[in-house]
Design an enzyme around this catalytic site. Structure first.
Site, mmCIF file in Angstrom:
data_model
loop_
_atom_site.group_PDB
_atom_site.id
_atom_site.type_symbol
_atom_site.label_atom_id
_atom_site.label_comp_id
_atom_site.label_asym_id
_atom_site.label_seq_id
_atom_site.Cartn_x
_atom_site.Cartn_y
_atom_site.Cartn_z
ATOM 1 N N CYS A 4 0.712 -1.221 0.194
ATOM 2 C CA CYS A 4 0.020 0.034 -0.009
ATOM 3 C C CYS A 4 0.999 1.209 0.049
ATOM 4 C CB CYS A 4 -0.987 0.116 1.243
ATOM 5 S SG CYS A 4 -2.109 -1.405 1.017
ATOM 6 N N HIS B 121 -2.700 6.826 4.186
ATOM 7 C CA HIS B 121 -1.477 5.719 4.320
ATOM 8 C C HIS B 121 -0.101 6.441 4.013
ATOM 9 C CE1 HIS B 121 -0.949 1.150 4.702
ATOM 10 N NE2 HIS B 121 -0.449 1.873 5.795
#
Length: 496
Positions: free
Chosen positions: A90, A140
């Site tokens: 990610c 993130h």
């Protein structure tokens, strides 16, 4: 004499009236021309899904998954057959995309590590060009402080100085609880998404589009699904899939096939729900008259093994993990759908979007601008997309068989090496499910040598010395999370 004076006064009044009228007309023409010039800048909407692998769309030939809106979009878009993630996990993908840099340049090669505030990012570049900027969904990139729990920042707001140029802000660092999801707004106030968060996030995006339609804007929306948990899509979408009837890739081991079908049924349910949301967004662009002058991008940050080769999720160098779907629609400049066969890597996306937007490429960007080829109707000329895993962690840490690797994915071949040397070689045309490893076979030695040269050239270009994981963790003053650094003595030999 009086008559002459009066006539002069009348003429003077007429002249002032005409001058005023001309100025008024000039003003009325100049303003629309200025607006027209502003409107010539394309809007950019970037839709990012999490963990959506390349074959999980109808337009790619998958007859099980239901994606009517994406299938229709594909008929109006460039369809990238070989969109590759530079690092199949990610945070590294996100940092690489937003900066146009490789993970070892910006330092985000491990989840939950911070993207430096001084990094030049997509939003800052577009903002400098007069764009409104907005971000919705999963971020993130804020990271946690050294020594704190690995996931400690995931439930905290991202302060304004850490938003990398995005102004409109409806963001949470990370969550995968899609039905009880909150976010923080521009004022760091906690708000809740109603219901399934991808639907509410799309509603927010639609609202943003309507409010900003008269000015050029950059909007990035980051959905959490279809990332696991797999069984949490709205019930009506789960009911669309019968696990027992699903087709599996032939590289799923027989003893895992029942489990794979159950997981994939839930995975596809998320995908069909997101397809519905995409349809709502596309409809908004059409009703607001924004379709033609909007660059609309759909892609994912990495795929999911879904039990192919016996594995779940990502980080691994096989196609189920590293290849993602990608569509780019820009009717004003690209009026015909076509397939793009040449590989495109994560750092290439930002410079290519800047090229499509007619914005100069900053020197900090390492990726390649392929916009000229896309605009001229040609394919991408690229000898391979670089893939890497500088530090294995979490789901594929050392104790689980994780290893450092570098590799390339060309249009036809995959070549990967680890710290001990060549590891994987596949002819993806003859062997699309990568069941036959050709590494170090004499019949393919010439091919292997040529791919090694291509890979080494890319490593040289990016100043990548391919060191052990500990070296990079030390260089960036990072700590391993969750005991990832515990290695079996023979970990390099695992799975050979």
């Amino acid at each position: 004499m009086t008559d002459i004076v009066n006539l002069f006064i009348v003429k003077l009044r007429d002249y002032k009236f005409l001058v005023g009228l001309n100025l008024l007309l000039l003003f009325n023409y100049v303003v629309p021309f200025k607006s027209l010039a502003q409107s010539e800048k394309p809007n950019v909407i970037f839709i990012l899904a999490d963990q959506w692998r390349a074959d999980a769309v109808g337009y790619a030939g998958n007859t099980d998954v239901i994606t009517p809106n994406l299938d229709r979009l594909a008929k109006e878009s460039l369809v990238f057959d070989n969109a590759v993630t530079v690092m199949a996990v990610c945070a590294p993908w996100r940092a690489s995309f937003l900066t146009g840099q490789y993970p070892l340049t910006n330092g985000v090669f491990y989840n939950d590590k911070p993207l430096p505030s001084e990094a030049l990012t997509m939003a800052e570049i577009y903002k400098e060009q007069g764009y409104q900027t907005g971000y919705i969904g999963k971020w993130h990139l804020n990271g946690h402080k050294r020594g704190e729990d690995a996931f400690s920042a995931r439930d905290k707001p991202v302060t304004k100085d850490r938003r990398q140029g995005f102004d409109y802000w409806k963001v949470r660092e990370v969550t995968h609880d899609y039905n009880n999801s909150f976010y923080f707004d521009e004022n760091d106030e906690k708000q809740y998404w109603k219901g399934y968060d991808a639907f509410s996030q799309t509603d927010s995006a639609i609202s943003y589009i309507k409010k900003n339609k008269d000015n050029p804007f950059l909007l990035m929306m980051s959905w959490g699904p279809p990332h696991n948990p797999y069984q949490t899509a709205p019930q009506e979408y789960q009911e669309m899939y019968d696990a027992a009837s699903l087709t599996l890739r032939p590289n799923v081991p027989e003893n895992l096939q029942d489990s794979a079908r159950k997981v994939i049924a839930g995975y596809y349910a998320h995908i069909t729900a997101l397809d519905k949301a995409m349809g709502d967004l596309i409809e908004t662009l059409e009703s607001e008259g924004l379709t033609e002058n909007t660059i609309l991008v759909f892609t994912s940050e990495h795929g999911d093994m879904l039990f192919s080769k016996g594995f779940l999720r990502k980080q691994r160098p096989w196609d189920e993990s590293i290849k993602v779907p990608m569509l780019i629609r820009y009717p004003d400049k690209i009026n015909k759908s076509r397939k793009i066969k040449g590989p495109i890597d994560t750092p290439d996306l930002l410079p290519t979007l800047l090229g499509l937007s007619d914005i100069s490429i900053p020197n900090s960007i390492e990726g390649t601008d392929f916009s000229s080829a896309l605009l001229s109707g040609k394919d991408i000329e690229n000898d391979g997309a670089l893939i890497m895993l500088p530090v294995p962690f979490h789901e594929w840490n050392f104790s689980n068989g994780g290893r450092e690797y570098r590799g390339i994915r060309t249009e036809r071949y995959t070549y990967v090496k680890d710290l001990q040397g060549p590891w994987l070689l596949y002819d993806n045309k003859k062997d699309p499910f990568q069941n036959k490893n050709l590494i170090n076979q004499s019949a393919y030695s010439e091919l292997q040598d040529s791919l090694e040269k291509i890979l080494q050239a890319k490593l040289d270009d990016t100043n990548d010395s391919f060191l052990p994981a500990d070296d990079y963790m030390s260089q960036w003053n990072y700590l391993y999370d969750k005991q990832d650094s515990i290695r079996a003595p023979d970990y390099l030999q695992m799975n050979r």
